[in-house]
Design an enzyme around this catalytic site. Sequence first.
Site, PDB file in Angstrom:
ATOM      1  N   TYR A   1     -15.617 -11.671   0.071  1.00 53.23           N
ATOM      2  CA  TYR A   1     -16.331 -10.427  -0.216  1.00 53.23           C
ATOM      3  C   TYR A   1     -17.655 -10.716  -0.916  1.00 53.23           C
ATOM      4  O   TYR A   1     -18.698 -10.113  -0.601  1.00 53.23           O
ATOM      5  CB  TYR A   1     -15.484  -9.515  -1.100  1.00 53.23           C
ATOM      6  CG  TYR A   1     -14.495  -8.662  -0.349  1.00 53.23           C
ATOM      7  CD1 TYR A   1     -14.910  -7.747   0.605  1.00 53.23           C
ATOM      8  CD2 TYR A   1     -13.127  -8.753  -0.615  1.00 53.23           C
ATOM      9  CE1 TYR A   1     -14.008  -6.953   1.290  1.00 53.23           C
ATOM     10  CE2 TYR A   1     -12.209  -7.964   0.071  1.00 53.23           C
ATOM     11  CZ  TYR A   1     -12.651  -7.066   1.019  1.00 53.23           C
ATOM     12  OH  TYR A   1     -11.755  -6.286   1.698  1.00 53.23           O
TER      13      TYR A   1
ATOM     14  N   ARG B   1      -6.220  12.446  -6.450  1.00 52.57           N
ATOM     15  CA  ARG B   1      -7.470  11.713  -6.366  1.00 52.57           C
ATOM     16  C   ARG B   1      -8.694  12.589  -6.143  1.00 52.57           C
ATOM     17  O   ARG B   1      -9.828  12.075  -6.170  1.00 52.57           O
ATOM     18  CB  ARG B   1      -7.388  10.699  -5.215  1.00 52.57           C
ATOM     19  CG  ARG B   1      -6.729   9.370  -5.529  1.00 52.57           C
ATOM     20  CD  ARG B   1      -7.608   8.455  -6.388  1.00 52.57           C
ATOM     21  NE  ARG B   1      -8.956   8.357  -5.878  1.00 52.57           N
ATOM     22  CZ  ARG B   1      -9.335   7.570  -4.876  1.00 52.57           C
ATOM     23  NH1 ARG B   1      -8.434   6.823  -4.258  1.00 52.57           N
ATOM     24  NH2 ARG B   1     -10.588   7.533  -4.481  1.00 52.57           N
TER      25      ARG B   1
ATOM     26  N   ARG C   1       0.823  -1.214   0.000  1.00 51.63           N
ATOM     27  CA  ARG C   1       0.000   0.000   0.000  1.00 51.63           C
ATOM     28  C   ARG C   1       0.856   1.264   0.000  1.00 51.63           C
ATOM     29  O   ARG C   1       0.446   2.297   0.518  1.00 51.63           O
ATOM     30  CB  ARG C   1      -0.977   0.010   1.181  1.00 51.63           C
ATOM     31  CG  ARG C   1      -2.029  -1.093   1.086  1.00 51.63           C
ATOM     32  CD  ARG C   1      -2.988  -1.053   2.254  1.00 51.63           C
ATOM     33  NE  ARG C   1      -3.989  -2.122   2.162  1.00 51.63           N
ATOM     34  CZ  ARG C   1      -4.776  -2.503   3.149  1.00 51.63           C
ATOM     35  NH1 ARG C   1      -4.700  -1.893   4.316  1.00 51.63           N
ATOM     36  NH2 ARG C   1      -5.640  -3.470   2.992  1.00 51.63           N
TER      37      ARG C   1
ATOM     38  N   ASP D   1      -6.964  -2.456  -7.350  1.00 49.39           N
ATOM     39  CA  ASP D   1      -7.707  -3.038  -6.245  1.00 49.39           C
ATOM     40  C   ASP D   1      -8.072  -4.459  -6.620  1.00 49.39           C
ATOM     41  O   ASP D   1      -8.300  -4.764  -7.806  1.00 49.39           O
ATOM     42  CB  ASP D   1      -8.972  -2.237  -5.945  1.00 49.39           C
ATOM     43  CG  ASP D   1      -9.603  -2.647  -4.619  1.00 49.39           C
ATOM     44  OD1 ASP D   1      -9.283  -2.021  -3.594  1.00 49.39           O
ATOM     45  OD2 ASP D   1     -10.398  -3.612  -4.611  1.00 49.39           O
TER      46      ASP D   1
ATOM     47  N   ARG E   1      -2.549   6.501  -0.412  1.00 52.62           N
ATOM     48  CA  ARG E   1      -2.860   6.544   1.014  1.00 52.62           C
ATOM     49  C   ARG E   1      -2.136   7.637   1.776  1.00 52.62           C
ATOM     50  O   ARG E   1      -2.729   8.656   2.106  1.00 52.62           O
ATOM     51  CB  ARG E   1      -2.596   5.177   1.653  1.00 52.62           C
ATOM     52  CG  ARG E   1      -3.463   4.078   1.063  1.00 52.62           C
ATOM     53  CD  ARG E   1      -3.377   2.801   1.834  1.00 52.62           C
ATOM     54  NE  ARG E   1      -3.923   2.983   3.182  1.00 52.62           N
ATOM     55  CZ  ARG E   1      -4.595   2.058   3.835  1.00 52.62           C
ATOM     56  NH1 ARG E   1      -4.821   0.907   3.279  1.00 52.62           N
ATOM     57  NH2 ARG E   1      -5.047   2.275   5.041  1.00 52.62           N
TER      58      ARG E   1
END
Length: 388
Positions: A172, A57, A44, A93, A48
Site C-alpha cells: 500500500y 456508521r 469481515r 483496519d 459490512r
Amino acid sequence: MFDRIQGVNLDAQHPLSAGLTADSRLITAYQGSRPDVTPVWFMRQAGRSLPEYRELRVGTQMLEACLTPELASEITLQPVRRHGVDAGIFFSDIVVPLKLVGVDVSIVAGKGPVLGKAVRTAADVAELVALDPAVLDDALAPIREAVTRTTDELGTTPLIGFAGAPFTLAAYLVEGGPSKDHIHARTLMHSDPEAWAVLMAWTAEVTGKFLRAQILAGASAAQLFDSWAGALSLDDYTKYVAPASALAISHVQDLTYETRSADLAADPESVRNSVPIVHFGVGTSELLKAMHDIGADVVGVDYRVQLDEASRRLGGNVPVQGNIDPALLAAPWPVLEAHVLDVLEKGRTAPSHVLNLGHGVPPETDPAVLTRVVNLVHDASAEQNSVR
C-alpha cells in the site's frame, strides 16, 4: 505444538489466564486438538453485511469508527450476538497503526486505503522510517480500550486480534493505494533490496506493536493478514517477505498464559501456553508452507485450494482455517449447504479445523445466510464427531 521461547505471562485477568477462553472451541482447535464441535467465524463479519452496522456508521468515517472505542467495540460484538459465531474479530483496519504513527493515509469508500504520498525511492523510505514506531506505545490507547470493552462483553467467547502483514502494508505504501499487481512494490524489492529491507523492518515493527497491543488488552488469538502476498513467487516471498512477517509476529510470540488440570489433586502442575497465531493470505496456495514456517501455529486457507490439499502441502500436522468460497453465500441453499459440508469433511484431514470463509464476507450477503451456516456447521460437526 507450543514450544516457543519462554516469555512473559499475560495478566491474571486476561481471558486466557482467567480461564474464560482457554478451553473454548476456537482456542482448542488453534492449539491442534479437535473440539466436540467445529468452531466457526467469518473474516469481515464485523460490519459490512449487517444493517445494524450500516446504521451505526452513518456520518462516521471508517478510521474514525476504528479509533472510537465505543463504536469499534459495538461493531465487533454485533455479529457475535446475531450469528452465534465462536469468536469475535476485532473491528479495525490494517492501516490504523500507519495512521497513528503519522502516515498520511485515509480510507476512501469504494476504493480502500489511499496514501498522501507513495514511497517509491530510498529517499522516500528514509523519510517514512523517520516516523518513530515508539509513538504507538501511547497512540494505541484507543485500540487497547476498545479491546478491553469488547472482551468484557464477550466473556467466554474469544476475541481475535489482527494486523496486516508487513508486505501488504508495504505494498500500500509503495503503490500509494490499492493495486492489482503491486508492480511498484515488486520493482522496489528487486531494484533496491537495501531500501526494501529497511521498509519491511519498519512495517514489521509498526504492525507488530499493533498486534501486541490487542493481545495484551484481552484478545485471545492473533491473526496476521497478508492480503497481497499472492502476487509473489515463492522465492520472492521467502527471501524478501518472510523474515519481516516473522519479525512482526515475534511481537506476540513471547506472550504466554498458564492453565491447570481440572483435577488439581491428580495433576497439580500448571502448563504454560503461547497465544495462538494464525497466518492468512489471499492467493497464497503455493506459499502455504512458507507462511507456516515464519512461526505461525495455524494457517488460513483461501478458497482457491481445497483443505485436504492444503493440509497435504502443510505436512498433515498443521491446524487449518477456512475455506468456504464467499461467492457461494449467494447461491441457492442446497448448493451452499453441500459446499459447507464438503469443506467440513476435507477439514478433517488436518489435526483440527476452524471453519471460515476463503476471504471476507461480501457486503451484499444476507445476514440470515451466515447465521444458517453457523448452525449447519455446529450441528453437522457435532454429528460427525459423535459417530467417529
